[in-house]
Design a protein around this motif. Structure first.
Motif, PDB file in Angstrom:
ATOM      1  N   ASN A   1       0.859  -1.185   0.000  1.00 50.50           N
ATOM      2  CA  ASN A   1       0.000   0.000   0.000  1.00 50.50           C
ATOM      3  C   ASN A   1       0.898   1.240   0.000  1.00 50.50           C
ATOM      4  O   ASN A   1       2.106   1.151   0.275  1.00 50.50           O
ATOM      5  CB  ASN A   1      -0.930  -0.012   1.221  1.00 50.50           C
TER       6      ASN A   1
ATOM      7  N   ILE B   1       3.790  12.327  10.401  1.00 49.04           N
ATOM      8  CA  ILE B   1       2.614  12.501  11.265  1.00 49.04           C
ATOM      9  C   ILE B   1       1.400  11.960  10.530  1.00 49.04           C
ATOM     10  O   ILE B   1       1.104  12.353   9.399  1.00 49.04           O
ATOM     11  CB  ILE B   1       2.408  13.989  11.641  1.00 49.04           C
TER      12      ILE B   1
ATOM     13  N   LYS C   1      -5.313   3.587   6.471  1.00 50.47           N
ATOM     14  CA  LYS C   1      -4.967   2.166   6.551  1.00 50.47           C
ATOM     15  C   LYS C   1      -3.462   2.009   6.831  1.00 50.47           C
ATOM     16  O   LYS C   1      -3.044   1.150   7.606  1.00 50.47           O
ATOM     17  CB  LYS C   1      -5.348   1.484   5.230  1.00 50.47           C
ATOM     18  N   SER C   2      -2.664   2.852   6.193  1.00 52.17           N
ATOM     19  CA  SER C   2      -1.203   2.739   6.345  1.00 52.17           C
ATOM     20  C   SER C   2      -0.771   2.864   7.801  1.00 52.17           C
ATOM     21  O   SER C   2       0.179   2.211   8.235  1.00 52.17           O
ATOM     22  CB  SER C   2      -0.509   3.841   5.549  1.00 52.17           C
TER      23      SER C   2
ATOM     24  N   ALA D   1       0.700  12.059  -6.793  1.00 57.17           N
ATOM     25  CA  ALA D   1       0.842  12.113  -5.336  1.00 57.17           C
ATOM     26  C   ALA D   1      -0.468  12.548  -4.684  1.00 57.17           C
ATOM     27  O   ALA D   1      -0.886  11.995  -3.652  1.00 57.17           O
ATOM     28  CB  ALA D   1       1.975  13.060  -4.953  1.00 57.17           C
TER      29      ALA D   1
ATOM     30  N   GLY E   1      -3.180  10.277  -2.274  1.00 52.35           N
ATOM     31  CA  GLY E   1      -3.638  10.771  -0.976  1.00 52.35           C
ATOM     32  C   GLY E   1      -5.139  10.954  -0.882  1.00 52.35           C
ATOM     33  O   GLY E   1      -5.663  11.367   0.153  1.00 52.35           O
ATOM     34  N   MET E   2      -5.854  10.677  -1.984  1.00 55.46           N
ATOM     35  CA  MET E   2      -7.307  10.847  -1.985  1.00 55.46           C
ATOM     36  C   MET E   2      -8.046   9.513  -1.972  1.00 55.46           C
ATOM     37  O   MET E   2      -9.272   9.475  -1.986  1.00 55.46           O
ATOM     38  CB  MET E   2      -7.752  11.653  -3.223  1.00 55.46           C
TER      39      MET E   2
ATOM     40  N   SER F   1      -8.071   5.361  -0.317  1.00 56.64           N
ATOM     41  CA  SER F   1      -7.493   4.482   0.707  1.00 56.64           C
ATOM     42  C   SER F   1      -7.161   3.116   0.122  1.00 56.64           C
ATOM     43  O   SER F   1      -7.891   2.591  -0.722  1.00 56.64           O
ATOM     44  CB  SER F   1      -8.464   4.297   1.874  1.00 56.64           C
ATOM     45  N   GLY F   2      -6.072   2.558   0.618  1.00 56.65           N
ATOM     46  CA  GLY F   2      -5.698   1.192   0.242  1.00 56.65           C
ATOM     47  C   GLY F   2      -6.743   0.186   0.691  1.00 56.65           C
ATOM     48  O   GLY F   2      -6.737  -0.966   0.243  1.00 56.65           O
TER      49      GLY F   2
HETATM   50  C1  LIG Z   1      -1.017  16.290  -0.669  1.00 51.80           C
HETATM   51  C2  LIG Z   1      -1.482  15.373   0.443  1.00 51.80           C
HETATM   52  C3  LIG Z   1      -0.758  15.318   1.629  1.00 51.80           C
HETATM   53  C4  LIG Z   1      -1.167  14.481   2.670  1.00 51.80           C
HETATM   54  N1  LIG Z   1      -0.450  14.470   3.840  1.00 51.80           N
HETATM   55  C5  LIG Z   1      -0.852  13.693   4.859  1.00 51.80           C
HETATM   56  C6  LIG Z   1      -0.127  13.683   6.074  1.00 51.80           C
HETATM   57  O1  LIG Z   1       0.898  14.360   6.240  1.00 51.80           O
HETATM   58  N2  LIG Z   1      -0.574  12.864   7.078  1.00 51.80           N
HETATM   59  C7  LIG Z   1      -1.709  12.098   6.935  1.00 51.80           C
HETATM   60  O2  LIG Z   1      -2.064  11.379   7.870  1.00 51.80           O
HETATM   61  N3  LIG Z   1      -2.410  12.099   5.791  1.00 51.80           N
HETATM   62  C8  LIG Z   1      -1.999  12.866   4.753  1.00 51.80           C
HETATM   63  N4  LIG Z   1      -2.700  12.856   3.583  1.00 51.80           N
HETATM   64  C9  LIG Z   1      -3.891  11.985   3.462  1.00 51.80           C
HETATM   65  C10 LIG Z   1      -3.567  10.525   3.180  1.00 51.80           C
HETATM   66  O3  LIG Z   1      -2.586  10.379   2.153  1.00 51.80           O
HETATM   67  C11 LIG Z   1      -4.873   9.810   2.764  1.00 51.80           C
HETATM   68  O4  LIG Z   1      -5.747   9.792   3.877  1.00 51.80           O
HETATM   69  C12 LIG Z   1      -4.691   8.430   2.177  1.00 51.80           C
HETATM   70  O5  LIG Z   1      -5.860   8.098   1.486  1.00 51.80           O
HETATM   71  C13 LIG Z   1      -4.400   7.334   3.192  1.00 51.80           C
HETATM   72  O6  LIG Z   1      -4.256   6.125   2.498  1.00 51.80           O
HETATM   73  P1  LIG Z   1      -4.410   4.694   3.207  1.00 51.80           P
HETATM   74  O7  LIG Z   1      -5.774   4.619   3.845  1.00 51.80           O
HETATM   75  O8  LIG Z   1      -4.255   3.719   2.071  1.00 51.80           O
HETATM   76  O9  LIG Z   1      -3.308   4.604   4.210  1.00 51.80           O
HETATM   77  C14 LIG Z   1      -2.309  13.672   2.524  1.00 51.80           C
HETATM   78  C15 LIG Z   1      -3.044  13.710   1.311  1.00 51.80           C
HETATM   79  C16 LIG Z   1      -2.621  14.552   0.293  1.00 51.80           C
HETATM   80  C17 LIG Z   1      -3.409  14.590  -0.982  1.00 51.80           C
END
Ligand SMILES: Cc1cc2nc3c(=O)[nH]c(=O)nc-3n(C[C@H](O)[C@H](O)[C@H](O)COP(=O)(O)O)c2cc1C
Length: 183
Positions: free
Chosen positions: A33, A52, A58-59, A82, A86-87, A89-90
């Motif tokens: 992921n 942070i 999920k990560s 990128a 970040g939009m 979820s895995g």
């Molecule tokens: C530009 C950008 C920066 C992000 N920075 C963070 C961050 O610093 N910390 C965080 O918890 N989530 C951050 N996010 C949100 C996570 O990347 C996002 O919740 C993601 O879907 C989590 O994936 P996962 O559920 O597969 O782990 C950021 C998203 C974007 C678009």
């Protein structure tokens, strides 16, 4: 006249945040992921860094469970990728497949490197400060991809806008007594 105008408190982070946008990979029982993290900081010269994050991702639970991750630095031209990573979820998608990322084996952790990134830091979790979702990581290996010609790092301002690195100032001579050997 020098006038300082008060603005909303939320603006504070937009002046502090512009570190690199990173792509943080994890592997949960062989399933890869990746998430986007722009809240990062260097901590010392002994290879400790921090990211942070929190339970809404999920990560986060995978990092706590496995005690490891890889922090990758995407070149600026991957900005939209990128943000896309970040939009989503895995929990809902295979993001390596969806975003066309190449998972390469790391050496010191099970989480993968990302072939499209200019550098990847293999990391072990050494401390978790729960009140702030502050994960202190010890970097165990660093790899660089010299085939990536775009060396511009991407910086998130925190309000949905981004900078790519511009002009680089070389002030190494001035601060050489503070630089660790080899840097
Ligand atoms: C530009 C950008 C920066 C992000 N920075 C963070 C961050 O610093 N910390 C965080 O918890 N989530 C951050 N996010 C949100 C996570 O990347 C996002 O919740 C993601 O879907 C989590 O994936 P996962 O559920 O597969 O782990 C950021 C998203 C974007 C678009």
């Amino acid at each position: 006249m020098l006038i300082m105008k008060e603005v909303i408190l939320e603006k504070a982070l937009t002046y502090i945040e512009p570190g690199p946008v990173t792509l943080v990979t994890t592997a949960d029982g062989g399933k890869n992921n990746v998430m986007t993290i722009s809240w990062t900081t260097a901590i010392d010269f002994d290879g400790h860094i921090a990211i942070i994050t929190g339970a809404w991702n999920k990560s986060f639970s995978t990092i706590l469970k496995t005690g490891e991750c890889v922090v990758c630095i995407p070149p600026a031209f991957l900005a939209e990728t990128a943000v896309g990573i970040g939009m989503v979820s895995g929990a809902d998608a295979d993001k390596f497949e969806r975003f066309g990322l190449t998972a390469l084996p790391a050496k010191t952790v099970k989480a993968p490197l990302i072939g499209e990134c200019m550098a990847c830091l293999e990391c072990k979790l050494v401390e978790y400060i729960e009140s702030y979702g502050f994960l202190v990581l010890k970097v165990t290996r660093v790899v660089e991809n010299e085939n990536i010609s775009d060396r511009r790092i991407l910086h998130a301002v925190g309000d949905g806008t981004f900078y790519a690195d511009g002009e680089r100032y070389d002030l190494r001579e001035k601060m050489k007594t503070k630089l660790p050997p080899g840097l």
